[in-house]
Write a protein that holds these residues in place. Structure first.
Motif, PDB file in Angstrom:
ATOM      1  N   LEU A  50      50.416  10.696  48.040  1.00  0.00           N
ATOM      2  CA  LEU A  50      48.961  10.769  48.142  1.00  0.00           C
ATOM      3  C   LEU A  50      48.415   9.361  48.352  1.00  0.00           C
ATOM      4  O   LEU A  50      48.647   8.466  47.527  1.00  0.00           O
ATOM      5  CB  LEU A  50      48.359  11.372  46.870  1.00  0.00           C
ATOM      6  CG  LEU A  50      48.862  12.760  46.455  1.00  0.00           C
ATOM      7  CD1 LEU A  50      48.197  13.196  45.164  1.00  0.00           C
ATOM      8  CD2 LEU A  50      48.606  13.772  47.562  1.00  0.00           C
ATOM      9  N   ILE A  51      47.693   9.168  49.441  1.00  0.00           N
ATOM     10  CA  ILE A  51      47.157   7.851  49.772  1.00  0.00           C
ATOM     11  C   ILE A  51      45.644   7.948  49.916  1.00  0.00           C
ATOM     12  O   ILE A  51      45.136   8.781  50.675  1.00  0.00           O
ATOM     13  CB  ILE A  51      47.764   7.315  51.084  1.00  0.00           C
ATOM     14  CG1 ILE A  51      49.284   7.196  50.951  1.00  0.00           C
ATOM     15  CG2 ILE A  51      47.150   5.974  51.459  1.00  0.00           C
ATOM     16  CD1 ILE A  51      49.986   6.813  52.249  1.00  0.00           C
ATOM     17  N   GLY A  52      44.934   7.101  49.177  1.00  0.00           N
ATOM     18  CA  GLY A  52      43.484   7.014  49.298  1.00  0.00           C
ATOM     19  C   GLY A  52      43.145   5.853  50.205  1.00  0.00           C
ATOM     20  O   GLY A  52      43.547   4.714  49.947  1.00  0.00           O
ATOM     21  N   SER A  53      42.423   6.137  51.290  1.00  0.00           N
ATOM     22  CA  SER A  53      42.085   5.106  52.270  1.00  0.00           C
ATOM     23  C   SER A  53      40.587   4.881  52.296  1.00  0.00           C
ATOM     24  O   SER A  53      39.799   5.833  52.255  1.00  0.00           O
ATOM     25  CB  SER A  53      42.561   5.529  53.667  1.00  0.00           C
ATOM     26  OG  SER A  53      42.107   4.635  54.648  1.00  0.00           O
ATOM     27  N   ASP A  54      40.191   3.611  52.366  1.00  0.00           N
ATOM     28  CA  ASP A  54      38.769   3.278  52.390  1.00  0.00           C
ATOM     29  C   ASP A  54      38.500   2.266  53.492  1.00  0.00           C
ATOM     30  O   ASP A  54      38.021   1.160  53.244  1.00  0.00           O
ATOM     31  CB  ASP A  54      38.322   2.728  51.038  1.00  0.00           C
ATOM     32  CG  ASP A  54      36.815   2.481  50.997  1.00  0.00           C
ATOM     33  OD1 ASP A  54      36.082   3.212  51.674  1.00  0.00           O
ATOM     34  OD2 ASP A  54      36.376   1.560  50.290  1.00  0.00           O
ATOM     35  N   ARG A  72      44.355  -1.442  54.122  1.00  0.00           N
ATOM     36  CA  ARG A  72      45.345  -1.233  53.064  1.00  0.00           C
ATOM     37  C   ARG A  72      44.996   0.036  52.283  1.00  0.00           C
ATOM     38  O   ARG A  72      43.867   0.497  52.308  1.00  0.00           O
ATOM     39  CB  ARG A  72      45.370  -2.439  52.116  1.00  0.00           C
ATOM     40  CG  ARG A  72      45.820  -3.716  52.796  1.00  0.00           C
ATOM     41  CD  ARG A  72      46.021  -4.835  51.807  1.00  0.00           C
ATOM     42  NE  ARG A  72      46.608  -6.010  52.470  1.00  0.00           N
ATOM     43  CZ  ARG A  72      47.418  -6.869  51.879  1.00  0.00           C
ATOM     44  NH1 ARG A  72      47.729  -6.713  50.612  1.00  0.00           N
ATOM     45  NH2 ARG A  72      47.915  -7.894  52.548  1.00  0.00           N
ATOM     46  N   SER A  73      45.992   0.582  51.620  1.00  0.00           N
ATOM     47  CA  SER A  73      45.737   1.764  50.796  1.00  0.00           C
ATOM     48  C   SER A  73      45.000   1.336  49.533  1.00  0.00           C
ATOM     49  O   SER A  73      45.343   0.338  48.910  1.00  0.00           O
ATOM     50  CB  SER A  73      47.050   2.464  50.432  1.00  0.00           C
ATOM     51  OG  SER A  73      47.940   1.573  49.788  1.00  0.00           O
ATOM     52  N   ASP A  74      43.975   2.081  49.182  1.00  0.00           N
ATOM     53  CA  ASP A  74      43.201   1.777  47.986  1.00  0.00           C
ATOM     54  C   ASP A  74      43.787   2.480  46.762  1.00  0.00           C
ATOM     55  O   ASP A  74      43.681   2.002  45.647  1.00  0.00           O
ATOM     56  CB  ASP A  74      41.747   2.204  48.189  1.00  0.00           C
ATOM     57  CG  ASP A  74      40.825   1.686  47.101  1.00  0.00           C
ATOM     58  OD1 ASP A  74      40.537   0.480  47.114  1.00  0.00           O
ATOM     59  OD2 ASP A  74      40.419   2.484  46.239  1.00  0.00           O
ATOM     60  N   THR A  75      44.397   3.627  47.010  1.00  0.00           N
ATOM     61  CA  THR A  75      45.014   4.415  45.946  1.00  0.00           C
ATOM     62  C   THR A  75      46.358   4.932  46.438  1.00  0.00           C
ATOM     63  O   THR A  75      46.488   5.346  47.587  1.00  0.00           O
ATOM     64  CB  THR A  75      44.121   5.609  45.558  1.00  0.00           C
ATOM     65  OG1 THR A  75      42.864   5.125  45.089  1.00  0.00           O
ATOM     66  CG2 THR A  75      44.777   6.456  44.471  1.00  0.00           C
ATOM     67  N   TYR A  92      53.231  13.929  52.984  1.00  0.00           N
ATOM     68  CA  TYR A  92      52.176  12.958  52.698  1.00  0.00           C
ATOM     69  C   TYR A  92      50.799  13.601  52.900  1.00  0.00           C
ATOM     70  O   TYR A  92      50.648  14.583  53.645  1.00  0.00           O
ATOM     71  CB  TYR A  92      52.286  11.722  53.600  1.00  0.00           C
ATOM     72  CG  TYR A  92      51.825  11.944  55.029  1.00  0.00           C
ATOM     73  CD1 TYR A  92      50.484  11.767  55.385  1.00  0.00           C
ATOM     74  CD2 TYR A  92      52.718  12.338  56.021  1.00  0.00           C
ATOM     75  CE1 TYR A  92      50.060  11.986  56.699  1.00  0.00           C
ATOM     76  CE2 TYR A  92      52.305  12.557  57.327  1.00  0.00           C
ATOM     77  CZ  TYR A  92      50.973  12.378  57.657  1.00  0.00           C
ATOM     78  OH  TYR A  92      50.548  12.601  58.945  1.00  0.00           O
ATOM     79  N   ALA A  93      49.797  13.052  52.248  1.00  0.00           N
ATOM     80  CA  ALA A  93      48.405  13.454  52.453  1.00  0.00           C
ATOM     81  C   ALA A  93      47.542  12.211  52.271  1.00  0.00           C
ATOM     82  O   ALA A  93      47.601  11.559  51.225  1.00  0.00           O
ATOM     83  CB  ALA A  93      47.995  14.536  51.461  1.00  0.00           C
ATOM     84  N   ILE A  94      46.797  11.867  53.299  1.00  0.00           N
ATOM     85  CA  ILE A  94      45.921  10.705  53.255  1.00  0.00           C
ATOM     86  C   ILE A  94      44.486  11.193  53.158  1.00  0.00           C
ATOM     87  O   ILE A  94      44.041  12.020  53.966  1.00  0.00           O
ATOM     88  CB  ILE A  94      46.077   9.831  54.518  1.00  0.00           C
ATOM     89  CG1 ILE A  94      47.537   9.422  54.701  1.00  0.00           C
ATOM     90  CG2 ILE A  94      45.199   8.593  54.442  1.00  0.00           C
ATOM     91  CD1 ILE A  94      47.836   8.828  56.056  1.00  0.00           C
ATOM     92  N   ILE A 154      41.208  14.525  55.717  1.00  0.00           N
ATOM     93  CA  ILE A 154      42.587  14.488  55.218  1.00  0.00           C
ATOM     94  C   ILE A 154      43.566  14.576  56.379  1.00  0.00           C
ATOM     95  O   ILE A 154      43.469  15.465  57.220  1.00  0.00           O
ATOM     96  CB  ILE A 154      42.854  15.641  54.227  1.00  0.00           C
ATOM     97  CG1 ILE A 154      41.953  15.519  53.001  1.00  0.00           C
ATOM     98  CG2 ILE A 154      44.317  15.654  53.807  1.00  0.00           C
ATOM     99  CD1 ILE A 154      42.121  16.641  51.999  1.00  0.00           C
ATOM    100  N   ASP A 155      44.507  13.647  56.406  1.00  0.00           N
ATOM    101  CA  ASP A 155      45.613  13.690  57.378  1.00  0.00           C
ATOM    102  C   ASP A 155      46.869  14.038  56.582  1.00  0.00           C
ATOM    103  O   ASP A 155      47.236  13.326  55.649  1.00  0.00           O
ATOM    104  CB  ASP A 155      45.773  12.326  58.057  1.00  0.00           C
ATOM    105  CG  ASP A 155      46.789  12.374  59.195  1.00  0.00           C
ATOM    106  OD1 ASP A 155      47.766  13.136  59.080  1.00  0.00           O
ATOM    107  OD2 ASP A 155      46.620  11.638  60.176  1.00  0.00           O
ATOM    108  N   THR A 156      47.506  15.136  56.911  1.00  0.00           N
ATOM    109  CA  THR A 156      48.678  15.560  56.147  1.00  0.00           C
ATOM    110  C   THR A 156      49.690  16.266  57.036  1.00  0.00           C
ATOM    111  O   THR A 156      49.337  16.820  58.076  1.00  0.00           O
ATOM    112  CB  THR A 156      48.266  16.502  54.993  1.00  0.00           C
ATOM    113  OG1 THR A 156      49.415  16.851  54.221  1.00  0.00           O
ATOM    114  CG2 THR A 156      47.608  17.769  55.528  1.00  0.00           C
TER     115      THR A 156
END
Length: 319
Positions: A72-76, A84-87, A148-150, A247-249
């Motif tokens: 799980l990737i949190g993107s901002d 960069r990934s935030d989470t 994965y899920a962004i 969401i991109d997964t």
């Protein structure tokens, strides 16, 4: 004659039953399509409207024994081409125990990123998307990732407001405002959308990123509890419609439905969580890429492995 009349009645009842089932099926399909499109209409033109076309191909391993690890990737991204990934989290789902566990990975961990040398782990996403994050986790923590899920934070508030229309209850320990564009006052309260996003993203306090990770795990657990309610089972098509552009997964629809069904069936199970690195397994240092966490890799690999593997007691309790 009587036998023929009886046979005709049976055929008529069977035909009526089939027509009723067909009508119900068509009604459900129309409802799902309507709800999904209604959800899409509430979402703006999110950056991930074309799943699996934004990043390089993902080479996750096949799930084994009914267990899957989802990155799980949190993107901002604020306009950067390579943000960069935030989470960063690993969600572990076991279809046999119908349980979910979440491991949160601190973004300042100092690791070897394949092809890029020593960096903070959140740089892997900027350098090579989810596939490079997968490789980095495998090389440094020896964990195989299957999917994965962004999530784009722009859509976080919209998704949460549908999943939890009555908000999420939290206890804010002190005023939070710096860097949020809003002020969250201390005390027990119910947060919605943007304010909940501010709560999980705030990191300018004495606990810095550690406090932020604790709040993220808290909110993920509470949103999960809301997500498995009957209300959200009915609203699932709309939720998927709202979430889709954000969401991109590579998780296929069948797997999503299987996980959703399992979580609803096991909704009484509390979600377990852990933070990596664990306590007393790292030191703070400043290097050429800034302030980092140098960790004891062997200790954290073992802790994470033990956390993600289902125990015999868990398997027995699910039966």
């Amino acid at each position: 004659m009587k036998k023929k009349v009886g046979t005709n009645k049976k055929r008529k009842r069977l035909r009526n039953l089939l027509l009723t089932v067909a009508l119900i099926f068509v009604t459900v399909c129309i409802y799902c399509i309507y709800q999904y499109k209604n959800g899409l209409s509430e979402a703006s033109n999110g950056k991930y409207k074309d799943d699996q076309k934004t990043f390089d191909e993902f080479h996750g391993t096949e799930p084994q024994f009914g267990e899957a690890n989802i990155l799980l990737i949190g993107s901002d991204s604020r306009g950067e081409e390579h943000a960069r990934s935030d989470t960063l989290m690993i969600a572990h789902y076991n279809q046999n125990t119908r349980s979910m566990k979440v491991a949160s990975i601190m973004r300042d961990m100092y690791v070897d990123i394949p092809g890029h040398g020593k960096q903070k782990i959140n740089a892997a996403f900027a350098f090579g998307g989810p596939e490079l994050v997968r490789k980095t986790i495998k090389e440094n923590l020896d964990v195989d990732i299957n999917y994965y899920a962004i999530v784009d934070f722009e859509g976080f508030s919209k998704i949460v407001d549908i999943v939890a229309p009555n908000g999420i209850k939290v206890d804010i320990p002190y005023e939070m405002s710096y860097g949020l564009g809003m002020t969250l006052h201390p005390g027990k309260q119910t947060l919605h959308g943007d304010k909940l996003l501010g709560y999980v993203r705030f990191r300018h306090d004495r606990l810095s990123d550690f406090g932020r990770v604790e709040r993220q795990l808290e909110v993920v657990s509470k949103v999960k509890e809301q997500a498995v309610s009957v209300h959200n089972l009915v609203n699932l098509p709309k939720i998927l419609g709202v979430a889709d552009p954000y969401i991109d997964t590579n998780v296929d629809t069948r797997t999503i439905l299987s996980i959703g069904k399992g979580l609803i069936a096991g909704k009484s199970k509390k979600m377990e969580s852990i933070r990596i690195p664990v306590q007393d397994s790292y030191v703070d240092e400043t290097v050429d890429v800034g302030a980092v966490l140098k960790i004891d890799f062997e200790k954290n690999k073992q802790v994470l492995k033990d956390f993600l593997v289902s125990t015999e007691d868990e398997s027995n309790n699910s039966q």
